[in-house]
Design an enzyme around this catalytic site. Structure first.
Site, PDB file in Angstrom:
ATOM      1  N   SER A 107       0.828  -1.201   0.000  1.00  0.00           N
ATOM      2  CA  SER A 107       0.000   0.000   0.000  1.00  0.00           C
ATOM      3  C   SER A 107       0.867   1.259   0.000  1.00  0.00           C
ATOM      4  O   SER A 107       1.666   1.464  -0.909  1.00  0.00           O
ATOM      5  CB  SER A 107      -0.948  -0.047   1.206  1.00  0.00           C
ATOM      6  OG  SER A 107      -1.971   0.909   1.094  1.00  0.00           O
ATOM      7  N   ASP A 156     -10.287  -4.879  -3.659  1.00  0.00           N
ATOM      8  CA  ASP A 156      -9.632  -3.919  -2.770  1.00  0.00           C
ATOM      9  C   ASP A 156     -10.458  -2.631  -2.672  1.00  0.00           C
ATOM     10  O   ASP A 156     -10.591  -1.908  -3.651  1.00  0.00           O
ATOM     11  CB  ASP A 156      -8.226  -3.609  -3.299  1.00  0.00           C
ATOM     12  CG  ASP A 156      -7.371  -2.856  -2.303  1.00  0.00           C
ATOM     13  OD1 ASP A 156      -7.934  -2.100  -1.482  1.00  0.00           O
ATOM     14  OD2 ASP A 156      -6.132  -3.018  -2.340  1.00  0.00           O
ATOM     15  N   HIS A 173      -7.985  -5.504   0.662  1.00  0.00           N
ATOM     16  CA  HIS A 173      -6.703  -4.814   0.852  1.00  0.00           C
ATOM     17  C   HIS A 173      -5.884  -5.592   1.881  1.00  0.00           C
ATOM     18  O   HIS A 173      -5.838  -5.230   3.064  1.00  0.00           O
ATOM     19  CB  HIS A 173      -6.968  -3.384   1.318  1.00  0.00           C
ATOM     20  CG  HIS A 173      -5.783  -2.476   1.208  1.00  0.00           C
ATOM     21  ND1 HIS A 173      -5.144  -2.208   0.005  1.00  0.00           N
ATOM     22  CD2 HIS A 173      -5.105  -1.761   2.149  1.00  0.00           C
ATOM     23  CE1 HIS A 173      -4.150  -1.365   0.221  1.00  0.00           C
ATOM     24  NE2 HIS A 173      -4.100  -1.092   1.505  1.00  0.00           N
TER      25      HIS A 173
END
Length: 228
Positions: free
Chosen positions: A124, A176, A207
């Protein structure tokens, strides 16, 4: 092989389970609001051959106010200014975090590890820093692993010639809700358009990481770390 790296409390360091001195390294950056411990369970799950003698360095991001979270203080590699499709970010802070990664790489090289046996990885927000750090490092690295992330500095990066052929492995979840798959795919395509060899894999997950992905990461790392 020297094992004289110097680490500080801002880094979680996991030495090779074999007890042998490390001769390869993976630097893995966590996501927003987490810390290096977030990925501690991943290391044994990768089932890397003991012969590779891989050290994992899992740095902790500093705490800072994050605009999209109402200015709340939390561990972050940089401020995220707008939660839009392009993720407008504080690029100066992102580059400062990338410079920190460069110092970590420098320390591993000073300890005797060949730069080509150092992998940069990030999840991320950490993945956006990993893109910048790996593609701008002035010595050849072993690879870049971009997990559920985006290429935040694609329009402004000044790539290093030493890593113009760096192998990039990009993974993203098809469900996600935090970083849309389209954003991860767009970043991978931008890198490919810049001439990097990119492999993009999608997984039926949100995610996060999933078991199949972990099963794929281990062999990819082993392959990169056994390249001549």
């Amino acid at each position: 092989m020297s094992d004289a790296t110097s680490h500080d409390p801002g880094e979680l360091v996991i030495e090779p389970p074999s007890g042998k001195p490390a001769n390869a390294c993976v630097i893995l950056l966590h996501g927003l609001g987490a810390d290096g411990n977030d990925f501690k369970p991943l290391v044994p799950a990768l089932n890397l051959p003991a012969s590779l003698a891989v050290r994992f360095v899992l740095p902790h991001a500093p705490r800072m106010p994050v605009t999209i979270n109402g200015g709340m203080q939390m561990p972050a590699w940089y401020d995220i200014l707008e939660m839009n499709l392009g993720r407008r970010v504080d690029e100066a802070q992102l580059r400062a975090s990338a410079a920190r990664v460069h110092r970590l790489i420098d320390a591993e090289i000073a300890a005797g590890i060949d730069s080509r046996r150092i992998i940069i990885a990030g999840f991320s927000q950490g993945g956006a820093v990993a893109y910048e750090a790996a593609l701008t490092y002035p010595q050849p690295l072993g690879g870049l692993l971009a997990l559920s992330t985006y290429f935040a500095t694609a329009d402004s990066i000044t790539p290093s010639e030493a890593n113009r052929e760096l192998v990039i492995e990009a993974h993203h979840g098809s469900m996600d809700p935090v970083v849309p798959e389209s954003l991860g795919k767009a970043g991978a395509e931008r890198a490919r358009a810049m001439g990097y060899p990119v492999n993009f894999r999608r997984y039926p997950m949100p995610h996060s990481l999933c078991p199949q992905q972990v099963a794929d990461i281990g062999p990819w790392l082993a392959d990169r770390l056994t390249q001549e």
